[in-house]
Design a protein around this motif. Structure first.
Motif, PDB file in Angstrom:
ATOM      1  N   LEU A  71      -1.764  -0.942  -7.834  1.00 40.86           N
ATOM      2  CA  LEU A  71      -2.130   0.154  -6.935  1.00 40.86           C
ATOM      3  C   LEU A  71      -1.438   1.446  -7.355  1.00 40.86           C
ATOM      4  O   LEU A  71      -2.030   2.531  -7.300  1.00 40.86           O
ATOM      5  N   THR A  72      -0.185   1.343  -7.786  1.00 39.96           N
ATOM      6  CA  THR A  72       0.542   2.526  -8.248  1.00 39.96           C
ATOM      7  C   THR A  72      -0.197   3.193  -9.407  1.00 39.96           C
ATOM      8  O   THR A  72      -0.365   4.418  -9.434  1.00 39.96           O
ATOM      9  N   CYS A  73      -0.654   2.379 -10.339  1.00 39.62           N
ATOM     10  CA  CYS A  73      -1.365   2.918 -11.500  1.00 39.62           C
ATOM     11  C   CYS A  73      -2.703   3.533 -11.097  1.00 39.62           C
ATOM     12  O   CYS A  73      -3.094   4.593 -11.614  1.00 39.62           O
ATOM     13  N   ILE A  74      -3.400   2.885 -10.167  1.00 38.83           N
ATOM     14  CA  ILE A  74      -4.694   3.415  -9.722  1.00 38.83           C
ATOM     15  C   ILE A  74      -4.521   4.772  -9.045  1.00 38.83           C
ATOM     16  O   ILE A  74      -5.267   5.723  -9.306  1.00 38.83           O
ATOM     17  N   VAL A  75      -3.533   4.864  -8.159  1.00 41.89           N
ATOM     18  CA  VAL A  75      -3.298   6.134  -7.463  1.00 41.89           C
ATOM     19  C   VAL A  75      -2.861   7.204  -8.456  1.00 41.89           C
ATOM     20  O   VAL A  75      -3.284   8.362  -8.376  1.00 41.89           O
ATOM     21  N   PHE A  76      -2.024   6.823  -9.393  1.00 43.63           N
ATOM     22  CA  PHE A  76      -1.556   7.769 -10.411  1.00 43.63           C
ATOM     23  C   PHE A  76      -2.735   8.358 -11.187  1.00 43.63           C
ATOM     24  O   PHE A  76      -2.853   9.581 -11.354  1.00 43.63           O
ATOM     25  N   ASP A 135      -4.102   9.369   5.340  1.00 38.29           N
ATOM     26  CA  ASP A 135      -5.258   8.608   5.799  1.00 38.29           C
ATOM     27  C   ASP A 135      -5.035   7.104   5.649  1.00 38.29           C
ATOM     28  O   ASP A 135      -5.422   6.322   6.526  1.00 38.29           O
ATOM     29  N   THR A 136      -4.405   6.697   4.548  1.00 41.75           N
ATOM     30  CA  THR A 136      -4.092   5.278   4.376  1.00 41.75           C
ATOM     31  C   THR A 136      -3.114   4.820   5.448  1.00 41.75           C
ATOM     32  O   THR A 136      -3.241   3.718   5.998  1.00 41.75           O
ATOM     33  N   ILE A 146       4.786   1.881 -15.459  1.00 36.24           N
ATOM     34  CA  ILE A 146       4.750   0.427 -15.245  1.00 36.24           C
ATOM     35  C   ILE A 146       6.137  -0.213 -15.374  1.00 36.24           C
ATOM     36  O   ILE A 146       6.549  -0.979 -14.498  1.00 36.24           O
ATOM     37  N   PRO A 147       6.929   0.082 -16.434  1.00 41.38           N
ATOM     38  CA  PRO A 147       8.266  -0.521 -16.503  1.00 41.38           C
ATOM     39  C   PRO A 147       9.205  -0.048 -15.398  1.00 41.38           C
ATOM     40  O   PRO A 147      10.108  -0.788 -14.987  1.00 41.38           O
ATOM     41  N   ILE A 148       9.003   1.171 -14.888  1.00 43.78           N
ATOM     42  CA  ILE A 148       9.881   1.698 -13.847  1.00 43.78           C
ATOM     43  C   ILE A 148       9.689   0.951 -12.532  1.00 43.78           C
ATOM     44  O   ILE A 148      10.628   0.803 -11.746  1.00 43.78           O
ATOM     45  N   CYS A 149       8.473   0.454 -12.283  1.00 48.22           N
ATOM     46  CA  CYS A 149       8.191  -0.217 -11.004  1.00 48.22           C
ATOM     47  C   CYS A 149       9.019  -1.489 -10.823  1.00 48.22           C
ATOM     48  O   CYS A 149       9.365  -1.850  -9.699  1.00 48.22           O
ATOM     49  N   GLN A 150       9.350  -2.177 -11.903  1.00 50.79           N
ATOM     50  CA  GLN A 150      10.086  -3.426 -11.782  1.00 50.79           C
ATOM     51  C   GLN A 150      11.523  -3.227 -11.279  1.00 50.79           C
ATOM     52  O   GLN A 150      11.935  -3.885 -10.317  1.00 50.79           O
ATOM     53  N   PRO A 151      12.319  -2.341 -11.870  1.00 55.48           N
ATOM     54  CA  PRO A 151      13.668  -2.128 -11.320  1.00 55.48           C
ATOM     55  C   PRO A 151      13.656  -1.607  -9.888  1.00 55.48           C
ATOM     56  O   PRO A 151      14.606  -1.831  -9.134  1.00 55.48           O
ATOM     57  N   GLN A 207       0.819  -1.204   0.000  1.00 57.24           N
ATOM     58  CA  GLN A 207       0.000   0.000   0.000  1.00 57.24           C
ATOM     59  C   GLN A 207       0.860   1.265   0.000  1.00 57.24           C
ATOM     60  O   GLN A 207       0.648   2.184  -0.803  1.00 57.24           O
ATOM     61  N   LEU A 208       1.836   1.321   0.890  1.00 59.85           N
ATOM     62  CA  LEU A 208       2.657   2.527   1.010  1.00 59.85           C
ATOM     63  C   LEU A 208       3.506   2.754  -0.241  1.00 59.85           C
ATOM     64  O   LEU A 208       3.645   3.892  -0.711  1.00 59.85           O
ATOM     65  N   ALA A 209       4.072   1.682  -0.778  1.00 60.42           N
ATOM     66  CA  ALA A 209       4.884   1.825  -1.983  1.00 60.42           C
ATOM     67  C   ALA A 209       4.035   2.263  -3.170  1.00 60.42           C
ATOM     68  O   ALA A 209       4.419   3.163  -3.937  1.00 60.42           O
ATOM     69  N   GLY A 210       2.870   1.636  -3.323  1.00 63.31           N
ATOM     70  CA  GLY A 210       2.012   1.983  -4.450  1.00 63.31           C
ATOM     71  C   GLY A 210       1.498   3.405  -4.364  1.00 63.31           C
ATOM     72  O   GLY A 210       1.481   4.134  -5.365  1.00 63.31           O
ATOM     73  N   ILE A 211       1.071   3.817  -3.168  1.00 59.02           N
ATOM     74  CA  ILE A 211       0.547   5.176  -3.001  1.00 59.02           C
ATOM     75  C   ILE A 211       1.647   6.215  -3.207  1.00 59.02           C
ATOM     76  O   ILE A 211       1.447   7.237  -3.879  1.00 59.02           O
TER      77      ILE A 211
END
Length: 308
Positions: A110-115, A138-139, A96-101, A62-66
């Motif tokens: 979750l990252t995409c949803i928050v974005f 809040d999260t 999306i490709p940046i999240c993997q490295p 959650q924290l990483a994605g947000i």
């Protein structure tokens, strides 16, 4: 007239803890100005996992994605203030490709949803930056409250479940040996493999629980691992017996040991069987299985008083 059985309605402890965590999280979130309470509730629900190890993983996700989604959303709304749809499309292609490295691939959805949420935030209600900050805060409140309640109020302990699974595993062997030795029917090994996988998973969950009493839990996990190795040895011996094309004759010692399990073979009162190769192999694997079973029973009996 047949009566269909209906599943019993049951409110478990984790359900109660979830409701309590949401109440507290919502209350704390509303004490803040510009709060978005729904995300406090979501955080409390998400982190209420079966084990604290899973709860830590959920909170980290959650924290990483947000964080990543909010930062990227704020950046792209600044770079493309008048073309949000283009910003969203381009941002997702790059994000999306940046999240993997960054080793947060588990938080990509979750990252995409928050974005997207930050990019589409209504500017008449405030700035995207303020929305991102409030969503993160809040999260975090929900995650913190949920984790504390999950850890403090009777945290999950599957020790008794593991002991029960071991005993069910042991109970499956006498019928299988009886069918094999008395009737020549080779038992199906798949159920034994399934029971061992279940045991392995539960022991892993037990060993990964970070609290409480981490040192004692680590020692107990090592003890259960030793039990699992004996269970594995029993399975390997049974698989070896099932791999024999011709079953030999059990010796007197093997017959006496089997009779203690309720398996009375016709040859128990016969003289010593001929020492042919098949009989030698049969008795070797059979006694290996029975030895491992005996040690496992002793270990489980010693562990019984520790059961919660």
């Amino acid at each position: 007239m047949s009566h269909r059985s209906h599943p019993q309605y049951r409110i478990g402890l984790r359900t109660v803890k979830t409701g309590l965590a949401v109440i507290i999280a919502l209350f704390l979130a509303t004490l803040r100005p510009s709060a978005i309470p729904i995300f406090a509730a979501i955080g409390a629900i998400v982190v209420m996992s079966r084990t604290l190890s899973d709860a830590i993983t959920a909170a980290t996700t959650q924290l990483a994605g947000i964080t990543c989604g909010a930062l990227a959303g704020c950046l792209f709304t600044l770079l493309f203030p008048n073309d949000r749809y283009f910003a969203i499309g381009l941002g997702l292609i790059l994000l999306i490709p940046i999240c993997q490295p960054l080793r947060i691939g588990f938080a990509v959805p979750l990252t995409c949803i928050v974005f997207v949420s930050v990019c589409l935030y209504d500017p008449t209600r405030g700035t995207p930056v303020a929305y991102a900050i409030n969503r993160f805060l809040d999260t975090s409140i929900g995650l913190s409250v949920g984790f504390v309640i999950n850890a403090v109020i009777k945290p999950y302990n599957n020790h008794s479940l593991i002991l029960r699974l071991f005993r069910e595993y042991l109970e499956a062997y006498p019928p299988a040996l009886s069918e094999l030795l008395m009737h020549g029917h080779y038992p199906v090994l798949a159920p034994f493999e399934a029971k061992m996988r279940c045991l392995h998973d539960e022991i892993r969950i037990f060993s990964e629980q970070p609290f409480p009493h981490r040192k004692e839990r680590k020692e107990e996990a090592a003890y259960l691992e030793g039990c699992y190795q004996l269970a594995e040895k029993m399975y390997m011996a049974l698989a070896a017996l099932c791999g024999m094309d011709i079953l030999g004759t059990p010796c007197q010692r093997s017959c006496k040991r089997l009779s203690a399990l309720g398996i009375v073979l016709p040859s128990i009162d016969a003289p010593h069987p001929p020492l042919d190769e098949d009989s030698t192999v049969l008795n070797y694997h059979l006694n290996t299985l029975l030895d491992a079973r005996g040690f496992l029973v002793e270990l489980l009996n010693a562990a019984a008083p520790k059961q919660d």
